[in-house]
Design a protein around this motif. Structure first.
Motif, PDB file in Angstrom:
ATOM      1  N   PHE A 119       0.779  -1.190   0.018  1.00 16.16           N
ATOM      2  CA  PHE A 119      -0.091   0.328  -0.110  1.00 16.16           C
ATOM      3  C   PHE A 119       1.128   0.962  -0.528  1.00 16.16           C
ATOM      4  O   PHE A 119       0.780   2.897  -0.824  1.00 16.16           O
ATOM      5  CB  PHE A 119      -0.508  -0.354   1.151  1.00 16.16           C
ATOM      6  N   ILE A 120       1.358   1.411   1.017  1.00 13.68           N
ATOM      7  CA  ILE A 120       2.401   2.543   1.025  1.00 13.68           C
ATOM      8  C   ILE A 120       4.125   2.669  -0.121  1.00 13.68           C
ATOM      9  O   ILE A 120       3.846   3.731  -0.266  1.00 13.68           O
ATOM     10  CB  ILE A 120       3.556   2.532   2.301  1.00 13.68           C
ATOM     11  N   TRP A 121       4.242   1.412  -0.392  1.00 13.96           N
ATOM     12  CA  TRP A 121       5.225   1.524  -1.657  1.00 13.96           C
ATOM     13  C   TRP A 121       4.382   1.942  -3.468  1.00 13.96           C
ATOM     14  O   TRP A 121       5.222   2.551  -3.832  1.00 13.96           O
ATOM     15  CB  TRP A 121       5.850   0.045  -1.827  1.00 13.96           C
ATOM     16  N   ARG A 122       3.729   0.804  -3.499  1.00 13.53           N
ATOM     17  CA  ARG A 122       3.089   0.929  -4.593  1.00 13.53           C
ATOM     18  C   ARG A 122       2.342   1.840  -4.373  1.00 13.53           C
ATOM     19  O   ARG A 122       2.123   2.486  -5.815  1.00 13.53           O
ATOM     20  CB  ARG A 122       2.704  -0.742  -4.972  1.00 13.53           C
ATOM     21  N   GLY A 123       0.507   1.948  -3.380  1.00 17.01           N
ATOM     22  CA  GLY A 123      -0.202   2.914  -3.682  1.00 17.01           C
ATOM     23  C   GLY A 123       0.643   4.004  -3.488  1.00 17.01           C
ATOM     24  O   GLY A 123      -0.313   5.191  -4.338  1.00 17.01           O
ATOM     25  N   LEU A 124       1.059   4.233  -2.308  1.00 14.68           N
ATOM     26  CA  LEU A 124       1.581   5.487  -2.402  1.00 14.68           C
ATOM     27  C   LEU A 124       2.628   6.835  -3.012  1.00 14.68           C
ATOM     28  O   LEU A 124       2.819   7.663  -3.614  1.00 14.68           O
ATOM     29  CB  LEU A 124       1.101   6.346  -0.176  1.00 14.68           C
ATOM     30  N   LEU A 125       3.654   5.661  -3.110  1.00 15.79           N
ATOM     31  CA  LEU A 125       4.541   6.131  -3.111  1.00 15.79           C
ATOM     32  C   LEU A 125       5.025   5.544  -5.171  1.00 15.79           C
ATOM     33  O   LEU A 125       5.432   6.439  -5.319  1.00 15.79           O
ATOM     34  CB  LEU A 125       5.840   5.736  -2.848  1.00 15.79           C
ATOM     35  N   GLY A 126       3.486   5.090  -5.343  1.00 23.09           N
ATOM     36  CA  GLY A 126       4.392   3.885  -6.574  1.00 23.09           C
ATOM     37  C   GLY A 126       5.302   3.785  -7.683  1.00 23.09           C
ATOM     38  O   GLY A 126       5.469   4.165  -8.623  1.00 23.09           O
ATOM     39  N   SER A 184       9.789   5.455  -9.173  1.00 24.55           N
ATOM     40  CA  SER A 184       8.661   5.643  -9.427  1.00 24.55           C
ATOM     41  C   SER A 184       8.652   6.861 -10.241  1.00 24.55           C
ATOM     42  O   SER A 184       9.732   7.471 -10.631  1.00 24.55           O
ATOM     43  CB  SER A 184       7.354   6.253  -8.228  1.00 24.55           C
ATOM     44  N   ILE A 189       4.335  14.381  -0.567  1.00 26.62           N
ATOM     45  CA  ILE A 189       3.637  12.858  -0.597  1.00 26.62           C
ATOM     46  C   ILE A 189       4.503  12.763   0.650  1.00 26.62           C
ATOM     47  O   ILE A 189       4.337  12.019   1.386  1.00 26.62           O
ATOM     48  CB  ILE A 189       3.711  11.594  -1.993  1.00 26.62           C
ATOM     49  N   TRP A 190       5.354  12.650   0.324  1.00 26.23           N
ATOM     50  CA  TRP A 190       7.164  11.980   1.550  1.00 26.23           C
ATOM     51  C   TRP A 190       6.699  12.711   2.348  1.00 26.23           C
ATOM     52  O   TRP A 190       6.598  12.389   3.469  1.00 26.23           O
ATOM     53  CB  TRP A 190       8.410  11.905   0.438  1.00 26.23           C
ATOM     54  N   LEU A 226       4.816  10.650   5.026  1.00 25.53           N
ATOM     55  CA  LEU A 226       5.274   9.618   4.962  1.00 25.53           C
ATOM     56  C   LEU A 226       6.002   9.403   5.764  1.00 25.53           C
ATOM     57  O   LEU A 226       6.197   8.470   6.726  1.00 25.53           O
ATOM     58  CB  LEU A 226       4.892   8.908   3.816  1.00 25.53           C
TER      59      LEU A 226
END
Length: 174
Positions: free
Chosen positions: A74-81, A112, A144-145, A148
Motif C-alpha cells: 500500500f505504501i510503496w506501490r500505492g502511495l509512492l508509486g 516511481s 507525498i514523502w 509518510l
C-alpha cells in the motif's frame, strides 16, 4: 542535528536501543557513500547494536521479506508509486531490486515517476543499520514523502528489532 532516541528504562544499556540520524547531512559518511543517488533530498539512518550476525541480504530479508506485505505494498506501490518486482526472486528483496552489495552491506533500489529510492542495509560486526535515501524527480515527491516520512521514522526502529529477533530465531533453528 542527529536525533538519538533511547527507549524509556533502557538508557543504561545499549541492547535494544536504536540510534537515528535524520537529514541529508546527518547520515554517517560510510553509509552516504553507498547511496548511489546523485543528490538525495531525504536521508535517514537507523542503527541497532547487536551481537546477532548474518549476511546483509539475510538482514534485508528479515526486515522486509521476500515479497512486500499488504501494508508495504500500500505504501510503496500505492502511495509512492514505486515500481516493484512481483514474486520472489534472488534479484530482489520485497520487490526492491538488489542494485549493489559489498561484504557488509546491500543496496536496494526502486523508483516511481516522481521519486527514486535506495535502502542501504549494513551489517558490520556488532551492528545492523537501515538507511533510506530519496531523490524527488518531480513535485509530488516533495508533497507525498514528508508526511509518510514521519510514519517511516516511527516504524524503522521496530523493523530493526523485529529483524534481529528473526535472525536470532533462524540461527537457533526455530
Amino acid at each position: 542535528m542527529p536525533l538519538f532516541k533511547c527507549e524509556p528504562g533502557r538508557a543504561d544499556s545499549r541492547a535494544g536501543v536504536v540510534e537515528s540520524a535524520v537529514g541529508v547531512h546527518q547520515v554517517p559518511e560510510p553509509v552516504w557513500d553507498l547511496s548511489a543517488l546523485p543528490v538525495p533530498d531525504y536521508a535517514d539512518h537507523f542503527a541497532l547494536t547487536t551481537d546477532a550476525t548474518a549476511a546483509p541480504e539475510r538482514w534485508a530479508r528479515a526486515m522486509f521479506g521476500d515479497e512486500p506485505d499488504l501494508a508495504a505494498r500500500f505504501i510503496w506501490r500505492g502511495l509512492l508509486g514505486l515500481r516493484l518486482s512481483r514474486g520472489v526472486s534472488a534479484d530482489t528483496v520485497a520487490g526492491w531490486r538488489i542494485a549493489a552489495r559489498g561484504e557488509d552491506w546491500i543496496r536496494l533500489e526502486a523508483a516511481s515517476w516522481f521519486l527514486d529510492g535506495a535502502l542501504v542495509v549494513r551489517a558490520p560486526e556488532g551492528e545492523i543499520s537501515l538507511s533510506t535515501f530519496l531523490h524527488y524527480r518531480r513535485r509530488p515527491g516533495r508533497a507525498i514523502w514528508p508526511p509518510l516520512s514521519a510514519v517511516h521514522r516511527r516504524l524503522a526502529p521496530g523493523l530493526l528489532r523485529t529483524a534481529e529477533a528473526r535472525i536470532r530465531r533462524l540461527s537457533q533453528g526455530v
